[in-house]
Design a protein around this motif. Structure first.
Motif, PDB file in Angstrom:
ATOM      1  N   ALA A  62      42.813  38.370  41.123  1.00 66.67           N
ATOM      2  CA  ALA A  62      43.212  39.085  42.330  1.00 66.67           C
ATOM      3  C   ALA A  62      44.502  39.866  42.112  1.00 66.67           C
ATOM      4  N   ILE A  63      45.458  39.252  41.446  1.00 68.12           N
ATOM      5  CA  ILE A  63      46.759  39.905  41.219  1.00 68.12           C
ATOM      6  C   ILE A  63      46.608  41.120  40.317  1.00 68.12           C
ATOM      7  N   ARG A  65      43.798  42.779  39.435  1.00 70.42           N
ATOM      8  CA  ARG A  65      42.884  43.791  39.965  1.00 70.42           C
ATOM      9  C   ARG A  65      43.622  44.708  40.937  1.00 70.42           C
ATOM     10  N   GLU A  66      44.490  44.128  41.756  1.00 67.81           N
ATOM     11  CA  GLU A  66      45.270  44.933  42.695  1.00 67.81           C
ATOM     12  C   GLU A  66      46.205  45.894  41.958  1.00 67.81           C
ATOM     13  N   GLN A  67      46.701  45.469  40.789  1.00 65.95           N
ATOM     14  CA  GLN A  67      47.614  46.296  39.995  1.00 65.95           C
ATOM     15  C   GLN A  67      46.875  47.304  39.110  1.00 65.95           C
ATOM     16  N   LYS A  68      45.556  47.296  39.133  1.00 67.42           N
ATOM     17  CA  LYS A  68      44.733  48.127  38.247  1.00 67.42           C
ATOM     18  C   LYS A  68      45.049  47.846  36.777  1.00 67.42           C
ATOM     19  N   THR A 103      38.517  42.754  34.664  1.00 70.13           N
ATOM     20  CA  THR A 103      39.911  42.348  34.861  1.00 70.13           C
ATOM     21  C   THR A 103      40.364  41.288  33.868  1.00 70.13           C
TER      22      THR A 103
END
Length: 301
Positions: A62-63, A65-68, A103
């Motif tokens: 989650a962390i 993926r949010e940061q690409k 990811t």
């Protein structure tokens, strides 16, 4: 000798960075720490001056993926030295990583004292999709160039996966009585020079700025074609001048972005790295391209 190359992982065009050094510290099946793991994590939080939740694979996905970003995840097998099993099993990491193929890049932690048993386990894990193996010589109490470890390194070389070795000082055990029994001498990067000679096709990462042996690490990476350095575990504002210079010049194709998450966050690391004045071409190499090449990631084009 059969070299079984790992399966391909696709690198999306929107990925801005690949963090090659993150820790999965909690199991989704048994979130309770043992007393040994709890003491270790408490000491690490105190050493780094940062409170953090022990992440599961789901948390890391989650962390990042949010940061690409993509991230290499692993736990460390210190069972020989501590009597405690991995906080998170290799099979759990692989099973959960399969849910996040864009990811999570799974690595495994294995016992370096296990000889042929560990070599067999490496081949099993490689067949399941692990991309590499994390070793912490100080915590695991072994010299990487000890001949008893060579069947294990041979298996990693044969499978085309990566051997990632902690190098230099460690926050593990810092401040605990007797340093938690951890001996720093095992993590001198010059021990890896022997490994790189005896296993010339083995892909190697020296983890962290290698204080107090930074020049030794730079020399090994400069001399041996398959030795890389990850820049995790330290804020870039504390990098020694020699590391900053070599990352900009002679070793710009062998330096890898890494944080040591959850000990450092990607945001903190990148903010401090930006103050060093690297041009965009070098930053692209360090953040993404060098790791993609080393890990055999394929473009989505």
């Amino acid at each position: 000798m059969v070299n079984t190359q790992p399966t391909q992982i696709e690198l999306g065009d929107d990925i801005v960075a690949i963090d090659v050094h993150t820790h999965v510290l909690a199991s989704v099946n048994d979130p309770q720490d043992s007393e040994e793991h709890a003491q270790h994590n408490e000491a690490m939080q105190k050493y780094f001056g940062r409170d953090f939740k022990n992440p599961t694979v789901h948390d890391l996905a989650a962390i990042y993926r949010e940061q690409k970003m993509m991230c290499v995840v692993f736990s460390v097998d210190s069972s020989w030295a501590t009597g405690e099993p991995n906080a998170v099993s290799n099979d759990e990491v692989l099973e959960l990583a399969a849910q996040y193929p864009k990811t999570i890049i799974p690595f495994s932690g294995v016992d370096p004292h296990g000889g042929m048993r560990t070599a067999k386990e490496i081949r099993r894990l490689a067949a399941r999709g692990t991309r590499g193996f994390k070793f912490h010589p100080s915590s695991q109490a072994f010299y990487p160039n000890d001949r008893s470890v060579y069947p294990i390194l041979e298996a990693i070389e044969e499978t085309g996966t990566v051997a990632l070795f902690h190098s230099g000082h460690t926050g593990a055990g810092a401040g605990r009585r007797g340093g938690g029994g951890i001996r720093l001498k095992f993590s001198n990067p010059m021990h890896i020079d022997d490994v790189a000679v005896d296993f010339p096709d083995l892909k190697i990462i020296l983890a962290h700025p290698s204080f107090p042996w930074q020049d030794e690490a730079l020399s090994v990476a400069l001399h041996k074609p398959h030795v890389h350095i990850d820049l995790s575990g330290w804020s870039p504002k504390y990098f020694p001048p020699s590391l900053v210079q070599y990352a900009r010049t002679l070793l710009k194709h062998k330096m890898l972005f890494g944080t040591d998450f959850p000990l450092l966050t990607p945001e903190r690391w990148m903010k401090d790295f930006d103050t060093l004045g690297y041009d965009d071409d070098v930053k692209r190499l360090i953040y993404r391209e060098n790791a993609a090449r080393l890990l055999g990631l394929t473009s989505g084009e």
